[in-house]
Design a protein around this motif. Structure first.
Motif, PDB file in Angstrom:
ATOM      1  N   LYS A 422       0.835  -1.199   0.000  1.00  0.00           N
ATOM      2  CA  LYS A 422       0.000   0.000   0.000  1.00  0.00           C
ATOM      3  C   LYS A 422       0.867   1.244   0.000  1.00  0.00           C
ATOM      4  CE  LYS A 422      -3.748  -2.270   2.292  1.00  0.00           C
ATOM      5  NZ  LYS A 422      -4.330  -2.633   3.562  1.00  0.00           N
ATOM      6  N   ARG A 423       2.137   1.069  -0.146  1.00  0.00           N
ATOM      7  CA  ARG A 423       3.117   2.154  -0.133  1.00  0.00           C
ATOM      8  C   ARG A 423       3.010   2.957   1.165  1.00  0.00           C
ATOM      9  NH1 ARG A 423       4.182  -1.122  -3.541  1.00  0.00           N
ATOM     10  NH2 ARG A 423       5.147  -0.653  -5.540  1.00  0.00           N
ATOM     11  N   HIS A 424       2.730   2.238   2.248  1.00  0.00           N
ATOM     12  CA  HIS A 424       2.831   2.885   3.553  1.00  0.00           C
ATOM     13  C   HIS A 424       4.254   2.656   4.046  1.00  0.00           C
ATOM     14  CE1 HIS A 424       1.508   4.204   7.607  1.00  0.00           C
ATOM     15  NE2 HIS A 424       2.549   3.472   7.939  1.00  0.00           N
ATOM     16  N   ARG A 487     -16.927   5.051  14.489  1.00  0.00           N
ATOM     17  CA  ARG A 487     -16.583   5.544  13.160  1.00  0.00           C
ATOM     18  C   ARG A 487     -15.496   6.623  13.291  1.00  0.00           C
ATOM     19  NH1 ARG A 487     -19.198   7.396   8.382  1.00  0.00           N
ATOM     20  NH2 ARG A 487     -17.367   7.636   7.063  1.00  0.00           N
ATOM     21  N   ARG A 494      -6.972   6.294  11.197  1.00  0.00           N
ATOM     22  CA  ARG A 494      -6.485   6.466   9.828  1.00  0.00           C
ATOM     23  C   ARG A 494      -5.591   7.693   9.734  1.00  0.00           C
ATOM     24  NH1 ARG A 494      -8.366   8.040   4.435  1.00  0.00           N
ATOM     25  NH2 ARG A 494     -10.252   9.019   5.190  1.00  0.00           N
ATOM     26  N   GLU A 498      -1.917   7.708   8.329  1.00  0.00           N
ATOM     27  CA  GLU A 498      -1.561   8.404   7.090  1.00  0.00           C
ATOM     28  C   GLU A 498      -0.849   9.721   7.347  1.00  0.00           C
ATOM     29  OE1 GLU A 498      -5.039   8.751   4.690  1.00  0.00           O
ATOM     30  OE2 GLU A 498      -5.220   6.576   4.443  1.00  0.00           O
ATOM     31  N   ASP A 499      -1.272  10.415   8.402  1.00  0.00           N
ATOM     32  CA  ASP A 499      -0.741  11.762   8.592  1.00  0.00           C
ATOM     33  C   ASP A 499       0.471  11.790   9.518  1.00  0.00           C
ATOM     34  OD1 ASP A 499      -2.902  12.385   7.058  1.00  0.00           O
ATOM     35  OD2 ASP A 499      -4.157  12.990   8.758  1.00  0.00           O
ATOM     36  N   HIS A 502       3.058   7.540   8.393  1.00  0.00           N
ATOM     37  CA  HIS A 502       3.571   7.497   7.032  1.00  0.00           C
ATOM     38  C   HIS A 502       4.592   8.608   6.832  1.00  0.00           C
ATOM     39  CE1 HIS A 502       3.391   8.461   2.674  1.00  0.00           C
ATOM     40  NE2 HIS A 502       3.501   7.159   2.605  1.00  0.00           N
ATOM     41  N   LEU A 504       7.794   9.909   4.162  1.00  0.00           N
ATOM     42  CA  LEU A 504       8.463   9.688   2.886  1.00  0.00           C
ATOM     43  C   LEU A 504       9.970   9.920   3.009  1.00  0.00           C
ATOM     44  CD1 LEU A 504       6.242  11.343   0.147  1.00  0.00           C
ATOM     45  CD2 LEU A 504       6.815   8.939   0.385  1.00  0.00           C
ATOM     46  N   PHE A 506      12.027  10.026   0.651  1.00  0.00           N
ATOM     47  CA  PHE A 506      12.590  10.760  -0.477  1.00  0.00           C
ATOM     48  C   PHE A 506      12.101  12.205  -0.546  1.00  0.00           C
ATOM     49  CE2 PHE A 506      12.612   6.274  -1.524  1.00  0.00           C
ATOM     50  CZ  PHE A 506      13.970   6.100  -1.733  1.00  0.00           C
ATOM     51  N   ARG A 551      -8.800  18.750   8.183  1.00  0.00           N
ATOM     52  CA  ARG A 551      -8.107  17.458   8.171  1.00  0.00           C
ATOM     53  C   ARG A 551      -7.060  17.409   7.058  1.00  0.00           C
ATOM     54  NH1 ARG A 551     -11.349  12.209   8.473  1.00  0.00           N
ATOM     55  NH2 ARG A 551      -9.317  11.497   9.154  1.00  0.00           N
ATOM     56  N   GLU A 552      -7.357  18.092   5.960  1.00  0.00           N
ATOM     57  CA  GLU A 552      -6.376  18.098   4.880  1.00  0.00           C
ATOM     58  C   GLU A 552      -5.111  18.822   5.321  1.00  0.00           C
ATOM     59  OE1 GLU A 552      -8.048  19.387   1.134  1.00  0.00           O
ATOM     60  OE2 GLU A 552      -6.036  19.250   0.241  1.00  0.00           O
ATOM     61  N   GLY A 555      -3.101  16.615   7.393  1.00  0.00           N
ATOM     62  CA  GLY A 555      -2.405  15.658   6.532  1.00  0.00           C
ATOM     63  C   GLY A 555      -1.163  16.247   5.892  1.00  0.00           C
ATOM     64  N   ARG A 556      -1.195  17.534   5.645  1.00  0.00           N
ATOM     65  CA  ARG A 556      -0.037  18.139   4.964  1.00  0.00           C
ATOM     66  C   ARG A 556       0.984  18.743   5.928  1.00  0.00           C
ATOM     67  NH1 ARG A 556      -0.695  17.873  -0.193  1.00  0.00           N
ATOM     68  NH2 ARG A 556      -2.813  17.624  -1.002  1.00  0.00           N
ATOM     69  N   TYR A 559       4.781  18.061   5.619  1.00  0.00           N
ATOM     70  CA  TYR A 559       5.625  18.674   4.588  1.00  0.00           C
ATOM     71  C   TYR A 559       6.030  20.102   4.934  1.00  0.00           C
ATOM     72  CZ  TYR A 559       3.624  14.727   2.081  1.00  0.00           C
ATOM     73  OH  TYR A 559       3.232  13.481   1.723  1.00  0.00           O
TER      74      TYR A 559
ATOM     75  N   LEU B 345       0.775  -3.951  -7.262  1.00  0.00           N
ATOM     76  CA  LEU B 345       0.998  -3.685  -5.831  1.00  0.00           C
ATOM     77  C   LEU B 345       2.223  -4.419  -5.282  1.00  0.00           C
ATOM     78  CD1 LEU B 345      -2.602  -3.446  -4.398  1.00  0.00           C
ATOM     79  CD2 LEU B 345      -1.049  -1.615  -5.021  1.00  0.00           C
ATOM     80  N   PHE B 373      -0.640   4.109  -6.495  1.00  0.00           N
ATOM     81  CA  PHE B 373      -0.478   2.896  -5.689  1.00  0.00           C
ATOM     82  C   PHE B 373      -1.470   2.882  -4.539  1.00  0.00           C
ATOM     83  CE2 PHE B 373       3.990   2.106  -7.189  1.00  0.00           C
ATOM     84  CZ  PHE B 373       3.749   0.823  -7.605  1.00  0.00           C
ATOM     85  N   SER B 374      -1.515   3.980  -3.785  1.00  0.00           N
ATOM     86  CA  SER B 374      -2.333   3.906  -2.581  1.00  0.00           C
ATOM     87  C   SER B 374      -3.810   3.918  -2.940  1.00  0.00           C
ATOM     88  CB  SER B 374      -1.949   4.990  -1.582  1.00  0.00           C
ATOM     89  OG  SER B 374      -2.426   6.213  -2.016  1.00  0.00           O
ATOM     90  N   ALA B 377      -4.663   0.399  -4.044  1.00  0.00           N
ATOM     91  CA  ALA B 377      -4.718  -0.505  -2.890  1.00  0.00           C
ATOM     92  C   ALA B 377      -6.032  -0.313  -2.136  1.00  0.00           C
ATOM     93  CB  ALA B 377      -3.538  -0.249  -1.958  1.00  0.00           C
ATOM     94  N   SER B 440      -9.531  16.350  -2.714  1.00  0.00           N
ATOM     95  CA  SER B 440      -9.107  16.281  -1.303  1.00  0.00           C
ATOM     96  C   SER B 440      -8.583  14.900  -0.929  1.00  0.00           C
ATOM     97  CB  SER B 440     -10.283  16.661  -0.404  1.00  0.00           C
ATOM     98  OG  SER B 440     -11.356  15.769  -0.649  1.00  0.00           O
ATOM     99  N   LYS B 443      -3.868  13.043  -1.167  1.00  0.00           N
ATOM    100  CA  LYS B 443      -2.968  13.618  -0.163  1.00  0.00           C
ATOM    101  C   LYS B 443      -1.502  13.444  -0.506  1.00  0.00           C
ATOM    102  CE  LYS B 443      -5.889  13.265   3.872  1.00  0.00           C
ATOM    103  NZ  LYS B 443      -6.062  12.569   5.129  1.00  0.00           N
ATOM    104  N   ARG B 444      -1.200  12.531  -1.391  1.00  0.00           N
ATOM    105  CA  ARG B 444       0.220  12.268  -1.677  1.00  0.00           C
ATOM    106  C   ARG B 444       0.757  13.168  -2.781  1.00  0.00           C
ATOM    107  NH1 ARG B 444       0.986   6.123   0.076  1.00  0.00           N
ATOM    108  NH2 ARG B 444      -0.192   6.441   1.985  1.00  0.00           N
TER     109      ARG B 444
END
Lengths: 590, 456
Positions: A422-424, A487, A494, A498-499, A502, A504, A506, A551-552, A555-556, A559, B345, B373-374, B377, B440, B443-444
């Protein structure tokens, strides 16, 4: 010194007769080609020798000469920034002599005999010194001050010591022992690789090795002087994780051992490290790195030696009072080399063909890590942290190397192929991984990073494990069947994944995260959960809360460069409270 | 004149024991002469005192303890190389079998090669456009990389490999190229498919073929990839060519290795394969790459079939640990009619990050790749859920993801074996598919790229 004759050649194993006077683990020179080997077994006058170079073309009757010395490394200025093979031959020098491919029987000293270093004494004539005392220093690179230490066991009075420019074999100091004999000291020392360097005492590790990797620092921290293992199937990112740790770990010295892995990975390190800037010193990362490369196409016996070569060099820097991090990628290849030699010695195999002593050898290796008080009267403290990659066949860690490793290490970063698909990344599974240092280091984090650090960590871990349980339900009955609080819990988890987790490797900003930024990131993720939960209780709509725009921004956040984080954190908090009150207001419209 | 021995003591499977030898060395090449004058090749596996344990490269049929003679050459196995090898077909031991004349060698090289000094490697980073979106866009191949295809029986790996060989080019680069093709234990039909495909692309006179077919001696296969790599090294590093090596099928090679190991009664590793198989495979794969100061390169595409489609079988497993990624073909996609059936994947190119981006492909490449990819998936997860619970159980956003994953397979992956897409086409197609999802969700991808490409 005994000279024997070859009686048997089988791959990297050579048996020679006439070796009655040789010692176990002596280095020998095999045949006219003068290949380097080591005695690993003696039966009568027959010695079994593992040869560190390709043995094609060897025949019976050729001479074998024992040097009478154990396999040793050269320690002194010139180590940093170099790339050595498994028995510490300098690969750049060899390339100058032999070209792009490795030919056999090349004799090059490990450290340059020509290069001149400036030596500054720290003691003066007449001072009493003991083993381990720092006699003087050499500025080896801009960031590493190489301390020249009296060898363990030496004691006496300094007779003469002079500042000046020296080659490493020149005498810089003479020490007069109790019996009046003069003992010359040069910048160069030798130490047998299979014997750990002595220290005064070991302490239990209580400071973290900050790595700038969020999943490591926040969830599964490693201590300075600790040991960690990274097992994972191929493609799960072991090497990238190791490289990330080698790049960003807050260590004074990094020793990176490429043990039976790809040649291009070493090239990558060689190309990339000189370009990268160490966030702690502002200098190139290569100025603190020593590389040991025994790639998978290089002779298999030298692979066995490579991790000992690496850890002996690491111990030497530890003794200077530095924090040293050693990465071994991969210990499975080392174990396979052990298995291959064991098979050729016709030993009775243990599990999966590995020798019965696999576990004890691994334990001996990892136990050379630690937080220690060095020899020497100033009682310097140094740390050697060891991070070993394990490559279990098929990713199944029930195999012997993984199991033997897990019995020893305190930190386990389990890489997960499904996360990698999943590229996590880093694909460190938060449910199976653990750090036994988490409690003892928690106090440090609470004191030095943020008072509620461990509390936030605990909340994140429990949200993640709740998510795994809820996920089972979702798989059976669908997301709709969950209650709104559950929920929201799933959404918060999540967001943690994700935020926060995860990361990167690179991305120029994301590749390293300071503790302060990690803290603010944790806070913003959890503050979303807290304020949304509260709004939910007050009757806000779950769909609205899940889809709020702030939330966005959370997530950012990863960076955002380090100099703007406080500002951005405040902005996110602002936006979040605006969004939440909007969600609450819209409910009242109905 | 080398000494002749009539002291063969034992023949068992591919092994032979010769007694009372003198001055024989490890790994030395030997020759067995049968009573009828026929000659077979062998090499020394072990010397113990005056006994030499010898491994045959050919069948042992007809060898006889009293009349057969063994001579040792004093050399290791060698291959005579020259540029005239291009366009020729050799057997698995490097002897011409196309009816043409013997090669007049420019020099003779030891087929075992010597390991490349890691300090002399030059990092592969030139993008190769294969024209296959699943590779170019998501698992990018670069010059000097070794990227295997993990296949299984009944899957069209040969079509994919031939398509790559036919379409590959480096954007804006000149320089001569060559293909080295080594067939190990595959059928005549499959081997012929490759040869025809090289022919139709006009590349046959730039191709060196080493052919060990299914009916050739299995033991000969042990030497075949070494022959191929020796020829490739010569063409790349002595003759400045960009060489693409295709080795098929590695599984047959590994089985031959197991046969010799079993005959030697060695302690087996997993599934009976020898414990040194990792090292042995590495000594082949690691010969690919680039070197400092040399113009040429060796890019390698080994093909292996996974027994029972099992990726954890020792052959794919050890290969994956050595090579720089893997392209995995999936039976499920193949059944759905997706060609090529690349399962993106679990596929991976480890060197992609150095070969893509501004100045190489396009600046949006890395971001979109991670997003595709994500998203794929997540779409697959959503579809799995849909199978159990029906579409109604999905949230609206998950429905979009499910749609995305279907369209992704149909449009992006399934392009057929003749379509040659440029990298721009591949990247634009990626954006087209990503627009199925709301902005939205992406995100990547950085905001600036979204502004530029998503809204375009």
């Amino acid at each position: 010194m005994s000279i024997g004759k070859i009686t048997k050649v089988s791959g990297p194993l050579v048996v020679a007769s006439g070796m009655r006077d040789a010692n176990m683990f002596d280095v020998v020179r095999v045949s006219e080609k003068r290949l380097i080997g080591e005695i690993i077994e003696i039966h009568g006058d027959r010695a079994s020798i593992q040869v560190y170079e390709e043995t094609s073309g060897l025949g019976t009757g050729e001479p074998v000469e024992s040097t009478g010395l154990p396999l040793s490394v050269e320690l002194g200025p010139g180590l940093i920034g170099s790339i050595f093979d498994g028995i510490q031959r300098p690969l750049e020098e060899i390339r100058k002599i032999a070209g792009n491919n490795l030919t056999r029987g090349i004799e090059v000293p490990s450290l340059s005999r020509e290069k001149v270093w400036h030596f500054t004494p720290s003691v003066k004539a007449g001072d009493r010194i003991e083993g381990g005392d720092v006699l003087g220093t050499v500025a080896e690179t801009e960031v590493v001050l190489h301390k020249i230490m009296a060898a363990p066991g030496v004691a006496g009075t300094v007779k003469s010591i002079n500042e000046g420019d020296y080659r490493i074999t020149d005498t810089v100091c003479v020490i007069e022992g109790a019996d009046g004999a003069g003992f010359p000291v040069s910048l160069l020392q030798r130490w047998p690789v299979r014997r750990g360097r002595p220290y005064r005492k070991k302490l239990s590790p209580d400071k973290p090795l900050i790595t700038g990797q969020r999943v490591v620092d926040a969830l599964f921290p490693i201590a300075k002087g600790g040991v960690a293992a990274i097992p994972g199937p191929f493609g799960s990112g072991k090497t990238v994780t190791q490289h990330q740790l080698a790049k960003w770990a807050e260590a004074d010295i990094v020793v990176y051992i490429g043990c039976g892995e790809r040649g291009n990975e070493m090239t990558d390190v060689l190309n990339e490290f000189p370009e990268l800037i160490d966030p702690h010193t502002g200098k190139s990362l290569m100025e603190r790195t020593v590389l040991i490369a025994n790639t998978s196409d290089m002779p298999v016996a030298a692979r066995e030696a490579s991790i000992y070569t690496g850890i002996t060099i690491a111990e030497y820097f530890r003794d200077m009072g530095y924090s040293v991090a050693l990465m071994a990628d991969s210990t499975s290849r080392w174990a396979e080399a052990l298995r291959e030699m064991s098979g050729r010695l016709e030993e009775m195999p243990g599990e999966e063909g590995y020798p019965a002593y696999l576990g004890s050898r691994l334990a001996q290796f990892y136990e050379r890590a630690g937080y220690v008080v060095s020899l020497g009267s100033d009682r310097r403290e140094g740390a050697l942290s060891v991070i070993g990659a394990v490559s279990p066949p098929g990713g199944d860690i029930s195999e012997p190397v993984s199991q033997a490793t897990l019995r020893i290490v305190k930190v386990f970063w389990g890489l997960d192929a499904n996360l990698a698909y999943k590229r996590h990344f880093p694909a460190i599974n938060w449910l199976t991984s653990y750090s036994l240092y988490a409690d003892s280091l928690g106090q440090w984090f609470n004191k030095n990073a943020a008072p509620d650090w461990t509390e936030l960590r605990g909340r994140m871990l429990s949200l993640l494990s709740d998510e795994a349980a809820l996920d089972e339900i979702v798989k059976l009955v669908g997301m709709d069947a969950l209650s709104p609080p559950d929920r929201l819990k799933m959404e918060a988890a999540r967001s943690i994944r994700e935020d926060f987790l995860h990361q990167l490797a690179f991305h120029e900003v994301d590749t390293y995260t300071s503790l302060n930024k990690q803290y603010l990131m944790m806070k913003s993720v959890l503050s979303y959960y807290d304020s949304a939960s509260e709004a939910l209780e007050r009757g806000a709509d779950i769909e609205k809360l899940v889809n709020i725009p702030s939330r966005e921004a959370i997530g950012r956040f990863k960076y955002v460069s380090e100099d703007k984080i406080e500002e951005e954190y405040a902005r996110i908090q602002n936006m979040l409270s605006g969004d939440i009150s909007e969600a609450l207001a819209s409910k009242e419209e109905f | 004149m080398p000494k002749e021995y009539r002291t063969i003591e034992e023949i068992s499977g591919p092994l032979m024991l010769v007694r009372e030898v003198e001055n024989v060395t490890f790994n030395e090449l030997g020759e067995i002469e049968l009573a009828n004058g026929e000659k077979r090749r062998c090499r020394v596996l072990e010397i113990d005192g005056s006994n030499a344990l010898v491994q045959l490269f050919e069948s042992s049929a007809g060898i006889n303890l009293s009349d057969s003679k063994v001579r040792f050459s004093g050399r290791q196995m060698e291959l005579g190389v020259s540029e005239d090898m291009l366009g020729r077909v050799f057997d698995g031991l490097g002897r011409p079998i196309d009816g043409g004349p013997e090669i007049i060698p420019e020099k003779r090289l030891d087929v075992n090669g010597t390991p490349m000094n890691p300090a002399a490697r030059s990092y592969p980073e030139e993008f190769i456009q294969t024209g296959v979106s699943a590779i170019d866009g998501l698992n990018t191949l670069v010059r000097g990389q070794k990227l295997p295809i993990f296949s299984a029986s009944g899957l069209p790996h040969a079509d994919l490999a031939a398509q790559i060989a036919r379409q590959s080019r480096v954007l804006g680069a000149a320089g001569s190229f060559a293909v080295v093709f080594a067939a190990m234990g595959i059928t005549f039909e499959e081997s012929n498919f490759f040869v025809e495909s090289f022919k139709s692309a006009g590349a046959l006179d730039r191709t060196v073929v080493f052919s060990n077919l299914a009916n050739d001696p299995a033991i000969e296969r042990i030497a075949t990839p070494k022959m191929a790599m020796t020829a490739a090294e010569y063409l790349a590093f002595d003759r400045d060519m960009h060489v693409l090596v295709i080795l098929t099928d590695i599984t047959n090679y590994a089985d031959a290795l197991r046969e010799v190991s079993a005959a030697r009664k060695e302690v087996p590793g997993r599934r009976g394969y020898p414990g040194y198989m990792y090292t042995d495979l590495a000594s082949i794969y690691e010969r690919a790459g680039r070197q400092k100061g040399k113009k040429g390169s060796i890019t390698m595409i080994p093909i292996l079939s996974m027994p029972e489609d099992d990726k954890t079988h020792p052959i794919p497993d050890l290969t994956g640990y050595i090579t720089e990624g893997q392209i995995i073909l999936s039976r499920e996609l193949h059944r759905k009619g997706i060609t090529p059936p690349v399962d993106v994947l679990p596929s991976l190119s480890r060197l992609k990050d150095k070969g893509i981006g501004e100045g190489k492909t396009r600046r949006d490449h890395s971001n979109t790749m991670n997003q595709l990819f994500s998203a794929y998936a997540r779409g697959k997860d959503a579809k799995e859920l849909m199978v159990i619970l029906g579409e109604a159980a999905l949230t609206d956003i998950d429905k979009l993801y499910a749609e995305f994953s279907d369209e992704f397979e149909k449009q992006y992956v399934s392009q057929g074996f003749t379509t040659n897409r440029s990298i721009e086409e591949t990247l634009d197609l990626g954006w087209k598919l990503l627009r199925i999802l709301p902005r939205s969700e992406l995100k990547r991808i950085s905001d600036t790229l979204l502004d530029e490409f998503y809204d375009a």
